[in-house]
Design a protein around this motif. Structure first.
Motif, PDB file in Angstrom:
ATOM      1  N   THR A  58      -4.223  -0.495  12.869  1.00  0.00           N
ATOM      2  CA  THR A  58      -3.419  -1.558  12.266  1.00  0.00           C
ATOM      3  C   THR A  58      -3.855  -1.842  10.834  1.00  0.00           C
ATOM      4  O   THR A  58      -5.037  -1.726  10.506  1.00  0.00           O
ATOM      5  CB  THR A  58      -3.553  -2.851  13.109  1.00  0.00           C
ATOM      6  N   VAL A  59      -2.888  -2.220  10.009  1.00  0.00           N
ATOM      7  CA  VAL A  59      -3.163  -2.602   8.623  1.00  0.00           C
ATOM      8  C   VAL A  59      -2.976  -4.106   8.476  1.00  0.00           C
ATOM      9  O   VAL A  59      -1.928  -4.648   8.826  1.00  0.00           O
ATOM     10  CB  VAL A  59      -2.226  -1.862   7.641  1.00  0.00           C
ATOM     11  N   LYS A  60      -3.993  -4.765   7.975  1.00  0.00           N
ATOM     12  CA  LYS A  60      -3.924  -6.186   7.648  1.00  0.00           C
ATOM     13  C   LYS A  60      -3.478  -6.303   6.200  1.00  0.00           C
ATOM     14  O   LYS A  60      -4.162  -5.831   5.298  1.00  0.00           O
ATOM     15  CB  LYS A  60      -5.289  -6.845   7.832  1.00  0.00           C
ATOM     16  N   ALA A  61      -2.321  -6.903   5.972  1.00  0.00           N
ATOM     17  CA  ALA A  61      -1.761  -7.018   4.616  1.00  0.00           C
ATOM     18  C   ALA A  61      -1.721  -8.478   4.197  1.00  0.00           C
ATOM     19  O   ALA A  61      -1.112  -9.317   4.863  1.00  0.00           O
ATOM     20  CB  ALA A  61      -0.362  -6.423   4.564  1.00  0.00           C
ATOM     21  N   THR A  62      -2.379  -8.783   3.084  1.00  0.00           N
ATOM     22  CA  THR A  62      -2.353 -10.130   2.512  1.00  0.00           C
ATOM     23  C   THR A  62      -1.370 -10.123   1.354  1.00  0.00           C
ATOM     24  O   THR A  62      -1.480  -9.292   0.451  1.00  0.00           O
ATOM     25  CB  THR A  62      -3.752 -10.539   2.018  1.00  0.00           C
ATOM     26  N   TYR A  63      -0.412 -11.034   1.382  1.00  0.00           N
ATOM     27  CA  TYR A  63       0.662 -10.986   0.392  1.00  0.00           C
ATOM     28  C   TYR A  63       0.987 -12.380  -0.144  1.00  0.00           C
ATOM     29  O   TYR A  63       0.665 -13.397   0.461  1.00  0.00           O
ATOM     30  CB  TYR A  63       1.922 -10.353   1.001  1.00  0.00           C
ATOM     31  N   ASN A  64       1.629 -12.376  -1.300  1.00  0.00           N
ATOM     32  CA  ASN A  64       2.065 -13.617  -1.940  1.00  0.00           C
ATOM     33  C   ASN A  64       3.541 -13.828  -1.613  1.00  0.00           C
ATOM     34  O   ASN A  64       4.398 -13.105  -2.131  1.00  0.00           O
ATOM     35  CB  ASN A  64       1.862 -13.520  -3.455  1.00  0.00           C
ATOM     36  N   PRO A  65       3.879 -14.782  -0.764  1.00  0.00           N
ATOM     37  CA  PRO A  65       5.282 -14.980  -0.356  1.00  0.00           C
ATOM     38  C   PRO A  65       6.201 -15.414  -1.485  1.00  0.00           C
ATOM     39  O   PRO A  65       7.412 -15.342  -1.352  1.00  0.00           O
ATOM     40  CB  PRO A  65       5.182 -16.054   0.734  1.00  0.00           C
ATOM     41  N   LYS A  66       5.612 -15.838  -2.616  1.00  0.00           N
ATOM     42  CA  LYS A  66       6.436 -16.185  -3.764  1.00  0.00           C
ATOM     43  C   LYS A  66       6.915 -14.939  -4.499  1.00  0.00           C
ATOM     44  O   LYS A  66       7.861 -14.985  -5.288  1.00  0.00           O
ATOM     45  CB  LYS A  66       5.659 -17.085  -4.728  1.00  0.00           C
ATOM     46  N   ILE A  67       6.245 -13.813  -4.232  1.00  0.00           N
ATOM     47  CA  ILE A  67       6.601 -12.562  -4.900  1.00  0.00           C
ATOM     48  C   ILE A  67       7.311 -11.604  -3.957  1.00  0.00           C
ATOM     49  O   ILE A  67       8.281 -10.942  -4.333  1.00  0.00           O
ATOM     50  CB  ILE A  67       5.338 -11.897  -5.484  1.00  0.00           C
ATOM     51  N   ILE A  68       6.864 -11.534  -2.716  1.00  0.00           N
ATOM     52  CA  ILE A  68       7.517 -10.660  -1.732  1.00  0.00           C
ATOM     53  C   ILE A  68       7.638 -11.404  -0.410  1.00  0.00           C
ATOM     54  O   ILE A  68       6.660 -11.963   0.097  1.00  0.00           O
ATOM     55  CB  ILE A  68       6.740  -9.329  -1.560  1.00  0.00           C
ATOM     56  N   ALA A  69       8.844 -11.450   0.134  1.00  0.00           N
ATOM     57  CA  ALA A  69       9.093 -12.142   1.394  1.00  0.00           C
ATOM     58  C   ALA A  69       8.688 -11.252   2.561  1.00  0.00           C
ATOM     59  O   ALA A  69       8.651 -10.019   2.444  1.00  0.00           O
ATOM     60  CB  ALA A  69      10.568 -12.522   1.513  1.00  0.00           C
ATOM     61  N   LEU A  70       8.395 -11.855   3.691  1.00  0.00           N
ATOM     62  CA  LEU A  70       7.973 -11.099   4.861  1.00  0.00           C
ATOM     63  C   LEU A  70       9.026 -10.087   5.287  1.00  0.00           C
ATOM     64  O   LEU A  70       8.706  -8.940   5.625  1.00  0.00           O
ATOM     65  CB  LEU A  70       7.652 -12.048   6.020  1.00  0.00           C
ATOM     66  N   ILE A 101       4.279  -5.178  15.017  1.00  0.00           N
ATOM     67  CA  ILE A 101       4.236  -6.207  13.974  1.00  0.00           C
ATOM     68  C   ILE A 101       3.566  -7.413  14.609  1.00  0.00           C
ATOM     69  O   ILE A 101       4.057  -7.956  15.597  1.00  0.00           O
ATOM     70  CB  ILE A 101       5.648  -6.589  13.486  1.00  0.00           C
ATOM     71  N   TYR A 102       2.440  -7.817  14.054  1.00  0.00           N
ATOM     72  CA  TYR A 102       1.651  -8.891  14.656  1.00  0.00           C
ATOM     73  C   TYR A 102       1.459 -10.014  13.641  1.00  0.00           C
ATOM     74  O   TYR A 102       0.924  -9.792  12.559  1.00  0.00           O
ATOM     75  CB  TYR A 102       0.295  -8.351  15.104  1.00  0.00           C
ATOM     76  N   TRP A 103       1.915 -11.203  13.999  1.00  0.00           N
ATOM     77  CA  TRP A 103       1.837 -12.306  13.049  1.00  0.00           C
ATOM     78  C   TRP A 103       0.562 -13.111  13.261  1.00  0.00           C
ATOM     79  O   TRP A 103      -0.033 -13.130  14.342  1.00  0.00           O
ATOM     80  CB  TRP A 103       3.055 -13.205  13.144  1.00  0.00           C
ATOM     81  N   GLN A 108       5.731 -17.319  11.122  1.00  0.00           N
ATOM     82  CA  GLN A 108       6.206 -15.959  10.843  1.00  0.00           C
ATOM     83  C   GLN A 108       6.987 -15.375  12.026  1.00  0.00           C
ATOM     84  O   GLN A 108       7.729 -14.399  11.854  1.00  0.00           O
ATOM     85  CB  GLN A 108       5.022 -15.045  10.525  1.00  0.00           C
ATOM     86  N   ARG A 109       6.814 -15.959  13.192  1.00  0.00           N
ATOM     87  CA  ARG A 109       7.418 -15.399  14.408  1.00  0.00           C
ATOM     88  C   ARG A 109       8.928 -15.272  14.288  1.00  0.00           C
ATOM     89  O   ARG A 109       9.492 -14.209  14.592  1.00  0.00           O
ATOM     90  CB  ARG A 109       7.061 -16.278  15.611  1.00  0.00           C
ATOM     91  N   ASP A 110       9.602 -16.335  13.861  1.00  0.00           N
ATOM     92  CA  ASP A 110      11.060 -16.313  13.789  1.00  0.00           C
ATOM     93  C   ASP A 110      11.551 -15.216  12.852  1.00  0.00           C
ATOM     94  O   ASP A 110      12.556 -14.550  13.133  1.00  0.00           O
ATOM     95  CB  ASP A 110      11.589 -17.675  13.333  1.00  0.00           C
ATOM     96  N   THR A 111      10.851 -15.031  11.724  1.00  0.00           N
ATOM     97  CA  THR A 111      11.250 -13.997  10.769  1.00  0.00           C
ATOM     98  C   THR A 111      11.146 -12.617  11.403  1.00  0.00           C
ATOM     99  O   THR A 111      12.052 -11.778  11.262  1.00  0.00           O
ATOM    100  CB  THR A 111      10.367 -14.056   9.510  1.00  0.00           C
ATOM    101  N   VAL A 112      10.046 -12.364  12.126  1.00  0.00           N
ATOM    102  CA  VAL A 112       9.832 -11.060  12.761  1.00  0.00           C
ATOM    103  C   VAL A 112      10.878 -10.803  13.838  1.00  0.00           C
ATOM    104  O   VAL A 112      11.494  -9.727  13.885  1.00  0.00           O
ATOM    105  CB  VAL A 112       8.413 -10.974  13.353  1.00  0.00           C
ATOM    106  N   GLU A 130       6.274  -3.240  19.021  1.00  0.00           N
ATOM    107  CA  GLU A 130       5.696  -4.463  19.572  1.00  0.00           C
ATOM    108  C   GLU A 130       5.837  -5.609  18.582  1.00  0.00           C
ATOM    109  O   GLU A 130       5.853  -5.396  17.371  1.00  0.00           O
ATOM    110  CB  GLU A 130       4.204  -4.270  19.861  1.00  0.00           C
ATOM    111  N   ALA A 131       5.907  -6.820  19.096  1.00  0.00           N
ATOM    112  CA  ALA A 131       5.970  -8.003  18.225  1.00  0.00           C
ATOM    113  C   ALA A 131       5.330  -9.175  18.949  1.00  0.00           C
ATOM    114  O   ALA A 131       5.865  -9.671  19.931  1.00  0.00           O
ATOM    115  CB  ALA A 131       7.413  -8.321  17.859  1.00  0.00           C
ATOM    116  N   HIS A 132       4.176  -9.580  18.484  1.00  0.00           N
ATOM    117  CA  HIS A 132       3.493 -10.741  19.067  1.00  0.00           C
ATOM    118  C   HIS A 132       2.367 -11.195  18.151  1.00  0.00           C
ATOM    119  O   HIS A 132       2.077 -10.556  17.129  1.00  0.00           O
ATOM    120  CB  HIS A 132       2.970 -10.439  20.472  1.00  0.00           C
ATOM    121  N   GLU A 133       1.719 -12.260  18.508  1.00  0.00           N
ATOM    122  CA  GLU A 133       0.627 -12.795  17.698  1.00  0.00           C
ATOM    123  C   GLU A 133      -0.550 -11.825  17.702  1.00  0.00           C
ATOM    124  O   GLU A 133      -0.811 -11.143  18.706  1.00  0.00           O
ATOM    125  CB  GLU A 133       0.185 -14.149  18.257  1.00  0.00           C
ATOM    126  N   ILE A 134      -1.254 -11.741  16.590  1.00  0.00           N
ATOM    127  CA  ILE A 134      -2.400 -10.849  16.474  1.00  0.00           C
ATOM    128  C   ILE A 134      -3.523 -11.298  17.406  1.00  0.00           C
ATOM    129  O   ILE A 134      -3.708 -12.493  17.647  1.00  0.00           O
ATOM    130  CB  ILE A 134      -2.917 -10.795  15.013  1.00  0.00           C
TER     131      ILE A 134
END
Length: 296
Positions: A58-70, A101-103, A108-112, A130-134
């Motif tokens: 798995t890749v943990k990605a830290t992002y700026n939501p003001k620049i790129i949306a989920l 995809i793990y939130w 973030q759940r609704d978006t995923v 898969e889609a669930h909490e990390i």
């Protein structure tokens, strides 16, 4: 003031290629590869590859939501995975190569879920991502981190050309790697290290004004040093936990370019913005003044 960041975890087969791809997305500030959602409290690469721990690469990605949306990240993620195949991506087979995809945050759940439902409506085949909490994310061994930067010819099942890099065509290889991949130039090698002409320094990516020669000083650290940015609005600050230490990363506000780091070891304990020369373009004062006059 630190910019509010969010984190999302993505499993898409061998994490070397997924990490290299996701790290190139504008607005993704840092990435880390590891093992997620397994039952072993001390996973190693060898254990995970056995298929007995239940972890996914798995890749943990830290992002700026003001620049790129989920959902933008997820759209890019779907370019590099086969969402219809279970426990396999490319030639790699095993439960550790399943997609997911793990939130981290409930918001973030609704978006995923909404994103996956949209993708399912667009597909005649069943999506098995898969889609669930990390749960139980453990960083992988150091040699796996930024693997393809360390080994450019290494194995990768992902087509890294799927990202549109046209906005970076004017950059040299070094400028791209430092501003977009957060690398660091060799100390004392930058063109602005021992350079003190009057003028301003702008982001090499988009020309955003970042620093003034009035605030530049000789720190003898090997990189250009500034006591402050030209405006606090020109930069963003982020906690950087790479290399086994905690530092303050400095990025440009508009282009999100990695610039360098902030320390507090300047004269009298004052701030030292330690900036890579390759992230900057110098404009002499006379030329800059003329540009400003023509602009207004």
């Amino acid at each position: 003031m630190f910019e509010k960041q969010q984190v999302i975890y993505l499993a898409g087969g061998c994490f070397w290629g997924v990490e290299a791809f996701i790290s190139r997305l504008k607005g993704v500030n840092s990435t880390e590869v590891g093992y997620a959602n397994g039952n072993d409290l001390a996973p190693t690469y060898e254990k995970v590859c056995s298929g007995k721990t239940g972890h996914a690469e798995t890749v943990k990605a830290t992002y700026n939501p003001k620049i790129i949306a989920l959902d933008e990240i997820l759209e890019s993620f779907f370019k590099i995975i086969d969402p219809h195949t279970r426990n396999r991506q490319g030639p790699d087979i095993g439960t550790q190569y399943r997609t997911g995809i793990y939130w981290q945050e409930a918001s973030q759940r609704d978006t995923v879920i909404k994103f996956l439902r949209k993708k399912q409506k667009e597909s005649s085949e069943r999506i098995v991502v898969e889609a669930h909490e990390i749960s139980n994310f453990y960083p992988a061994e150091e040699y796996h981190q930024k693997y393809l930067e360390k080994n450019p010819q290494g194995y990768c099942h992902v087509d890294l050309n799927l990202i549109d890099d046209e906005e970076f065509d004017h950059l040299t290889k070094e400028e791209y790697e430092i501003t977009q991949l957060s690398l660091t130039e060799t100390p004392f090698s930058g063109k602005y290290d021992d350079f003190f002409e009057d003028g301003v320094y702008v982001d090499v990516v988009n020309g955003e004004v970042l620093f003034s020669s009035d605030d530049k000083f000789d720190s003898r650290c090997g990189w250009p040093a500034f006591s402050k940015p030209i405006s606090e609005d020109a930069i963003t600050k982020h906690r950087d936990f790479s290399h086994g230490t905690t530092r303050i990363e400095v990025r440009s506000a508009k282009a999100n370019s990695h610039l360098g780091h902030l320390f507090h070891d300047g004269p009298g304990g004052s701030p030292r913005y330690c900036i890579n020369s390759a992230t900057l373009r110098f404009i002499p004062k006379q030329e800059f003044d003329k540009l400003q006059k023509d602009k207004y």
